[in-house]
Write an enzyme that holds these catalytic residues in place. Structure first.
Site, PDB file in Angstrom:
ATOM      1  N   THR A 135     -27.477 -23.314 -20.215  1.00  0.00           N
ATOM      2  CA  THR A 135     -26.763 -24.497 -19.748  1.00  0.00           C
ATOM      3  C   THR A 135     -25.927 -24.210 -18.511  1.00  0.00           C
ATOM      4  O   THR A 135     -25.501 -23.069 -18.292  1.00  0.00           O
ATOM      5  CB  THR A 135     -25.840 -25.007 -20.883  1.00  0.00           C
ATOM      6  OG1 THR A 135     -25.010 -26.040 -20.374  1.00  0.00           O
ATOM      7  CG2 THR A 135     -24.941 -23.900 -21.427  1.00  0.00           C
ATOM      8  N   ASP A 136     -25.627 -25.267 -17.756  1.00  0.00           N
ATOM      9  CA  ASP A 136     -24.724 -25.115 -16.608  1.00  0.00           C
ATOM     10  C   ASP A 136     -23.267 -24.959 -17.045  1.00  0.00           C
ATOM     11  O   ASP A 136     -22.406 -24.589 -16.244  1.00  0.00           O
ATOM     12  CB  ASP A 136     -24.853 -26.306 -15.640  1.00  0.00           C
ATOM     13  CG  ASP A 136     -24.526 -27.658 -16.258  1.00  0.00           C
ATOM     14  OD1 ASP A 136     -24.222 -27.723 -17.470  1.00  0.00           O
ATOM     15  OD2 ASP A 136     -24.573 -28.667 -15.524  1.00  0.00           O
ATOM     16  N   GLU A 137     -22.988 -25.229 -18.348  1.00  0.00           N
ATOM     17  CA  GLU A 137     -21.592 -25.176 -18.810  1.00  0.00           C
ATOM     18  C   GLU A 137     -21.031 -23.758 -18.773  1.00  0.00           C
ATOM     19  O   GLU A 137     -19.816 -23.575 -18.835  1.00  0.00           O
ATOM     20  CB  GLU A 137     -21.460 -25.754 -20.219  1.00  0.00           C
ATOM     21  CG  GLU A 137     -21.923 -27.186 -20.275  1.00  0.00           C
ATOM     22  CD  GLU A 137     -21.311 -28.013 -21.398  1.00  0.00           C
ATOM     23  OE1 GLU A 137     -20.393 -27.531 -22.081  1.00  0.00           O
ATOM     24  OE2 GLU A 137     -21.764 -29.155 -21.569  1.00  0.00           O
ATOM     25  N   TYR A 161     -18.659 -23.749 -27.349  1.00  0.00           N
ATOM     26  CA  TYR A 161     -20.103 -23.875 -27.098  1.00  0.00           C
ATOM     27  C   TYR A 161     -20.488 -23.096 -25.846  1.00  0.00           C
ATOM     28  O   TYR A 161     -21.408 -22.263 -25.863  1.00  0.00           O
ATOM     29  CB  TYR A 161     -20.494 -25.361 -26.949  1.00  0.00           C
ATOM     30  CG  TYR A 161     -21.849 -25.549 -26.297  1.00  0.00           C
ATOM     31  CD1 TYR A 161     -23.023 -25.191 -26.957  1.00  0.00           C
ATOM     32  CD2 TYR A 161     -21.964 -26.063 -24.998  1.00  0.00           C
ATOM     33  CE1 TYR A 161     -24.271 -25.346 -26.351  1.00  0.00           C
ATOM     34  CE2 TYR A 161     -23.196 -26.218 -24.382  1.00  0.00           C
ATOM     35  CZ  TYR A 161     -24.350 -25.860 -25.063  1.00  0.00           C
ATOM     36  OH  TYR A 161     -25.584 -26.001 -24.460  1.00  0.00           O
ATOM     37  N   LYS A 165     -22.922 -19.752 -25.405  1.00  0.00           N
ATOM     38  CA  LYS A 165     -24.129 -19.729 -24.554  1.00  0.00           C
ATOM     39  C   LYS A 165     -23.988 -18.633 -23.493  1.00  0.00           C
ATOM     40  O   LYS A 165     -24.954 -17.940 -23.165  1.00  0.00           O
ATOM     41  CB  LYS A 165     -24.352 -21.094 -23.890  1.00  0.00           C
ATOM     42  CG  LYS A 165     -24.757 -22.206 -24.840  1.00  0.00           C
ATOM     43  CD  LYS A 165     -26.101 -21.979 -25.541  1.00  0.00           C
ATOM     44  CE  LYS A 165     -27.286 -22.118 -24.620  1.00  0.00           C
ATOM     45  NZ  LYS A 165     -28.574 -22.093 -25.384  1.00  0.00           N
TER      46      LYS A 165
END
Ligand code: NAD
Ligand code: DAU
Length: 359
Positions: A135-137, A161, A165
């Site tokens: 993810t870009d998060e 989260y 990741k």
């Protein structure tokens, strides 16, 4: 080694879209390892019922013996890893499952994949791939004028989260660097489209608006996400699997930055057009500003130069067209919707929104 691929989390939103697209576009066998948590739904794969090219294995990616047996038995040429706990709000309420599945689960897959891969003979050993869907998060948050995330942006995860990741991404990197495992990582922005579980913004708003319920917008609604149609994410993953450089990471995005409030308003207007309801009236009136998400990232944006230049991939769907198609899909699939809005779902809605909406 055969021509099958092993997919994890293929009964979830992106995984199911990927498996369905794969059957249509590529057509080689898929082994689909999924724990069928609240987010996993075999009904999403109904189109493949009876198809010998798809095998759903109900199991946990943290179960090393099961992963080893699946690799041994099916001899896949690649492992495409989607399985995760994926909802930021749940990671704030109950982070444990995120560390377990996203970190421990990814570690288990890497370790079993390494053992499997190290026993392969050439040329299978060189052609095997472990593709990790991330993810870009992991890059944290951007200010309004900041340049979009590139593959060189330092990691700065802000939610449990995102941190879990980021941990999994680092393990993937280490398994390539230390052991030479042929890994690939994709870091993608917000997906939307058919089959998304209605805890995420777009499907939640579609279903609430349809029924005339409040539309909870966190904070001032000015947070920005870069929206990508799920089918475009699937084509990006196929491109990376086919032509990606081993050990590299690729950012994937839609070049469609939108403020949350604009997304919610667009859904309201689409539903007013497609399913007008005099008793509800203009659905924009249902918008309700509620207590913000703790640590809420303000803006995400993806620079897609690397994947465009090196692999020739670009998003094909414009946001407005994709959003209309998505709203139509939810309107046309009430059985799927009823099936996922069971007791566990209702409990989550109560847990996350009761206090917010009571303010
Ligand atoms: P999802 O929550 O819809 O689906 C996750 C799937 O993983 C479910 O089918 C679930 O049953 C399965 N799963 C969970 N724990 C498992 C375990 N221990 N063992 C086996 N299976 C397990 O998620 P999604 O939105 O489809 O996201 C898929 C992947 O893409 C995730 O890794 C996520 O981090 C990443 N991602 C998602 C988005 C997005 O916008 N949704 C964007 C970028 C990256
Ligand atoms: O950026 C990629 C990520 O996108 C993925 O890694 C995650 O798995 C995926 O869930 C998604 O994370 P977000 O937190 O951005 O998605 P979500 O749909 O939960 O929220 C989108 C935006 O809308 C975010 O700014 C929070 C806001 N929001 C969300 C909900 C559920 C609201 O305003 N109200 C809501 O009720």
């Amino acid at each position: 080694m055969g021509e099958a691929i092993l997919v994890t989390g293929g009964a979830g939103f992106i995984g199911a879209n990927f498996v369905l697209n794969w059957a249509e576009v590529v057509g080689t066998p898929v082994i689909n390892l999924d724990l069928l948590t609240y987010a996993g739904n075999p009904a999403s794969l109904d189109a493949l019922r009876g198809d010998e090219g798809h095998l759903l294995v109900h199991g946990d990616i943290c179960d090393g013996e099961l992963v080893a047996a699946s690799l041994r038995e099916h001899q896949p040429r690649a492992l495409v890893h989607f399985a995760a706990e994926s909802h930021v709000d749940r990671s704030i309420v109950e982070p444990d499952a995120f560390v377990r599945t996203n970190v421990q689960g990814t570690f288990t897959l890497l370790e079993q994949a390494r053992l499997y891969w190290s026993q392969l003979d050439e040329p299978d050993r060189s052609s095997f791939r472990f593709l990790h869907v991330s993810t870009d998060e992991v890059y944290g948050t951007l200010g309004p004028q900041d340049a979009a995330f590139t593959e060189e942006t330092p990691y700065a995860p802000n939610s449990p989260y995102a941190a879990s990741k980021a941990g999994s991404d680092h393990l993937v990197r280490a398994y390539h660097h230390t052991f030479g495992l042929p890994t690939l990582t994709t870091n993608c922005s917000n997906n939307y489209g058919p089959l998304q579980f209605p805890e995420k913004l777009i499907p939640l708003v579609i279903l609430n608006a349809l029924e005339g319920k409040p539309l909870p917008v966190y904070g001032d609604g000015g947070n920005v996400r870069d929206w990508l149609y799920v089918g475009d994410h699937c084509s990006a993953i196929r491109a990376v699997l086919d032509r990606g450089q081993v050990g590299e990471t690729y950012n994937v995005g839609g070049n469609s930055e939108r403020k949350n409030l604009d997304v919610v308003t667009a859904v309201c207007d689409l539903l007013d057009e497609l399913r007008p309801d005099a008793a509800i009236g203009a659905r924009r009136n249902l918008i309700t500003f509620v207590k913000d998400r703790p640590g809420h990232d303000r803006r995400y944006a993806i620079n897609t130069t690397k994947i465009e230049r090196e692999l020739g991939w670009q998003p094909a769907k414009r946001f407005e067209a994709g959003l209309r198609q998505t709203v139509e899909w939810y309107l046309n699939n009430p059985a799927w919707v009823d099936n996922v809005r069971t007791g566990g779902y209702l409990h989550w809605i109560e847990q996350n929104y009761a206090e917010r909406l009571a303010r």
